[in-house]
Scaffold this active site. Sequence first.
Site, short mmCIF file in Angstrom:
data_model
loop_
_atom_site.label_atom_id
_atom_site.label_comp_id
_atom_site.label_asym_id
_atom_site.label_seq_id
_atom_site.Cartn_x
_atom_site.Cartn_y
_atom_site.Cartn_z
N PRO A 2 6.34 11.91 -61.68
CA PRO A 2 5.98 11.48 -63.03
C PRO A 2 4.49 11.27 -63.24
O PRO A 2 3.90 10.42 -62.61
CB PRO A 2 6.70 10.15 -63.16
CG PRO A 2 7.05 9.72 -61.78
CD PRO A 2 6.55 10.73 -60.83
N GLU A 3 3.93 12.05 -64.11
CA GLU A 3 2.61 11.73 -64.64
C GLU A 3 2.86 11.28 -66.07
O GLU A 3 4.01 11.09 -66.46
CB GLU A 3 1.70 12.96 -64.55
CG GLU A 3 1.54 13.42 -63.10
CD GLU A 3 0.59 14.59 -62.90
OE1 GLU A 3 -0.38 14.69 -63.66
OE2 GLU A 3 0.82 15.39 -61.99
N HIS A 89 20.03 5.86 -53.44
CA HIS A 89 18.67 5.77 -53.97
C HIS A 89 18.60 5.16 -55.36
O HIS A 89 17.58 5.25 -56.03
CB HIS A 89 18.02 7.14 -53.96
CG HIS A 89 17.99 7.76 -52.60
ND1 HIS A 89 17.49 7.10 -51.49
CD2 HIS A 89 18.43 8.95 -52.14
CE1 HIS A 89 17.61 7.87 -50.43
NE2 HIS A 89 18.18 9.00 -50.80
N ARG A 107 11.93 7.73 -52.55
CA ARG A 107 10.82 7.28 -51.69
C ARG A 107 10.45 5.81 -51.89
O ARG A 107 9.69 5.25 -51.10
CB ARG A 107 9.60 8.17 -51.92
CG ARG A 107 9.82 9.57 -51.37
CD ARG A 107 8.68 10.48 -51.68
NE ARG A 107 7.51 10.18 -50.87
CZ ARG A 107 6.36 10.83 -50.96
NH1 ARG A 107 6.24 11.80 -51.85
NH2 ARG A 107 5.35 10.53 -50.21
N ARG A 151 -20.08 7.40 -61.80
CA ARG A 151 -19.34 7.83 -60.61
C ARG A 151 -19.99 9.00 -59.92
O ARG A 151 -20.20 10.05 -60.53
CB ARG A 151 -17.91 8.23 -61.02
CG ARG A 151 -17.15 7.16 -61.73
CD ARG A 151 -16.96 5.95 -60.84
NE ARG A 151 -15.96 5.09 -61.44
CZ ARG A 151 -14.66 5.18 -61.18
NH1 ARG A 151 -14.23 6.06 -60.32
NH2 ARG A 151 -13.82 4.38 -61.77
#
Length: 271
Positions: A2-3, A89, A107, A151
Amino acid sequence: MPELPEVEVTRLSFAGAIAGGKVVSARLGKPLRWPLGVPVEQLVGQTVRGVRRRGKYLLIDLTEGLLLMHLGMSGSVVFGHGLPVAGAHDHFDLKTDRGTLRLNDPRRFGAVVFATAESDPVAQKLLGKLGVEPLGDDFRLDSFRSGLAGRKTAIKQVLLAGDIVVGVGNIYASEALFLSGIRPTSKANRLSRPRVERLHQAIRDVLSRAVEKGGCTLRDFSDANGDAGYFQLEAMVYARAGQPCKICAAEVRQIRQGQRSTFFCPKCQKP
DNA sequence: CACGGATCCTGATGGC
DNA sequence: TGCCATCAGGATCCGT
């Protein structure tokens, strides 16, 4: 999995259906990234006000407080009546009289956390340092530029860090940089003004297009109703190492940046 | 405080 | 078939 687009598509797929639902019961499976923060009995009797999204978090507003849900790398959500018995899960069920919301996450990098309010330190610890929403009005070119100016790291890493702009994950970072013709290894603070402008636009374009298409299904994405997305058909560089660039036919390259794979076209994307 | 690296966990995949 | 190494959409924490 998922983004931002996948999380948003997930949200849209069940937010309307669960809104107004009264919590009948809740159950936890194996531990997720952080403890829930309250005993599940405290959720019972509350009403789900609605579901929002902040970055890659789903915010499930309750009568008193909210649940912050994160899908991590492998999380997905199903919503409905009469779900099968929880499997190995399935680590969180929120059963309401409008249906059950279930988090499946092999996970277990995902999380479900309870906070009394969004201003609660518990919530702020997770949300407090997030950058702006890329699809909202706050994602302004000038603030994006000044953010990048501070940055010295590779632009790809800066996008993934999520403290300037949220929601851009490993797939869409590679895709947005391709669309704007920028080499992922270029230092963020050295990008010219027009390139930053193109990147700004590319981030909006790639994410909004993915939301429209129903999210990315590179491996196994599906929304809370089980419907799959189609973004994989459109990836220009992601997971296409060794294949010809769809624009110039040069061979797409794969490198590692911060233990993540990056894909780019050496010809279309200038350092 | 910005940066790079290690880390959490399970499953899929590919080489031998 | 088994065994081992590698890799996977995220983000925090820790040392420098």
